[in-house]
Scaffold this active site. Structure first.
Site, PDB file in Angstrom:
ATOM      1  N   ASP A   8       0.924  -1.267   0.105  1.00 46.28           N
ATOM      2  CA  ASP A   8      -0.088   0.057  -0.004  1.00 46.28           C
ATOM      3  C   ASP A   8       0.886   1.331  -0.087  1.00 46.28           C
ATOM      4  OD1 ASP A   8       0.758   0.280   2.415  1.00 46.28           O
ATOM      5  OD2 ASP A   8      -1.187   0.179   3.472  1.00 46.28           O
ATOM      6  N   CYS A  65       2.609  -3.308   3.815  1.00 45.38           N
ATOM      7  CA  CYS A  65       1.689  -2.719   4.315  1.00 45.38           C
ATOM      8  C   CYS A  65       2.501  -1.791   5.325  1.00 45.38           C
ATOM      9  CB  CYS A  65       0.509  -2.686   4.591  1.00 45.38           C
ATOM     10  SG  CYS A  65       0.148  -3.862   5.940  1.00 45.38           S
ATOM     11  N   HIS A  98       8.728 -24.830   8.465  1.00 45.56           N
ATOM     12  CA  HIS A  98       7.499 -25.654   9.108  1.00 45.56           C
ATOM     13  C   HIS A  98       6.170 -25.439   8.664  1.00 45.56           C
ATOM     14  CE1 HIS A  98       9.867 -26.264  13.139  1.00 45.56           C
ATOM     15  NE2 HIS A  98      10.490 -26.504  11.919  1.00 45.56           N
ATOM     16  N   HIS A 133       5.476 -31.796   9.412  1.00 44.65           N
ATOM     17  CA  HIS A 133       4.924 -30.540   9.301  1.00 44.65           C
ATOM     18  C   HIS A 133       3.999 -30.494   7.821  1.00 44.65           C
ATOM     19  CE1 HIS A 133       7.906 -29.018  12.119  1.00 44.65           C
ATOM     20  NE2 HIS A 133       8.782 -29.701  11.271  1.00 44.65           N
TER      21      HIS A 133
HETATM   22  C1  RB5 Z   1      -2.530   2.361   6.499  1.00 48.21           C
HETATM   23  O1  RB5 Z   1      -2.453   3.532   7.151  1.00 48.21           O
HETATM   24  C2  RB5 Z   1      -2.248   1.218   7.384  1.00 48.21           C
HETATM   25  O2  RB5 Z   1      -3.409   0.995   8.209  1.00 48.21           O
HETATM   26  C3  RB5 Z   1      -1.649  -0.063   6.313  1.00 48.21           C
HETATM   27  O3  RB5 Z   1      -0.653   0.281   5.917  1.00 48.21           O
HETATM   28  C4  RB5 Z   1      -1.482  -1.278   7.307  1.00 48.21           C
HETATM   29  O4  RB5 Z   1      -0.496  -1.171   8.449  1.00 48.21           O
HETATM   30  C5  RB5 Z   1      -2.716  -2.179   7.826  1.00 48.21           C
HETATM   31  O5  RB5 Z   1      -2.578  -3.100   8.267  1.00 48.21           O
END
Ligand code: RB5
Length: 148
Positions: A8, A65, A98, A133
């Site tokens: 993201d 993210c 695993h 596993h």
């Molecule tokens: C975005 O602000 C943030 O919520 C996203 O990057 C992430 O950490 C969500 O799990």
């Protein structure tokens, strides 16, 4: 190896460093976005990479993210995905050895670029051990079938 990567807005810079690192190591990288720092919804990219891994379009996935959590949770909703958030190399090693995970996730607000590269390198250099596993991973995948 052919690797799919997704992120993201919080992880654009780190993604660029990871792509460069992967290419230096000789891997082919498919970038599923996002491609700008405009605020976006991480589930879109978690799902895209999840589907690419399960369909065989790429062999492994990397998701980034802010924390690695939201994007991996989204990917884990795709049948066949086993995505693990790893903030250090030991977990990355075990997630492959695993748990036979097929997507590595981490947080751009949690790990720095050098630690992220170590995590990625460990992940890519570790094979699934199989044996006992395998049975446990199969049991995890059986849970998906109960909810069809
Ligand atoms: C975005 O602000 C943030 O919520 C996203 O990057 C992430 O950490 C969500 O799990």
């Amino acid at each position: 190896m052919k690797i799919g990567i997704g992120n993201d807005h919080s992880a654009l810079e780190l993604k660029a460093e990871i792509i460069e690192f992967l290419k230096e190591k000789g891997h082919e990288v498919v970038d599923y976005g996002t491609y700008t720092t405009d605020s976006c919804d991480y589930p879109l990219y978690g799902e895209k990479v999840g589907r690419a891994v399960v369909s065989g379009e790429v062999e492994q996935g990397i998701l980034i993210c802010g924390t690695g959590l939201g994007i991996s949770l989204a990917a884990n909703k795709v049948k066949g995905v086993r995505a693990a958030v790893c903030s250090e190399p030991y977990t990355a090693k075990m997630a492959r050895q695993h748990n036979n995970c097929n997507i590595l996730a981490f947080g751009a607000r949690v790990v720095g670029a050098e630690l992220a590269k170590l995590i990625v390198e460990t992940w890519l250099n570790t094979e699934f051990e199989g044996g006992r596993h395998e049975r446990r991973v199969d049991m995890i995948m059986e849970i998906e079938k109960k909810d069809q």
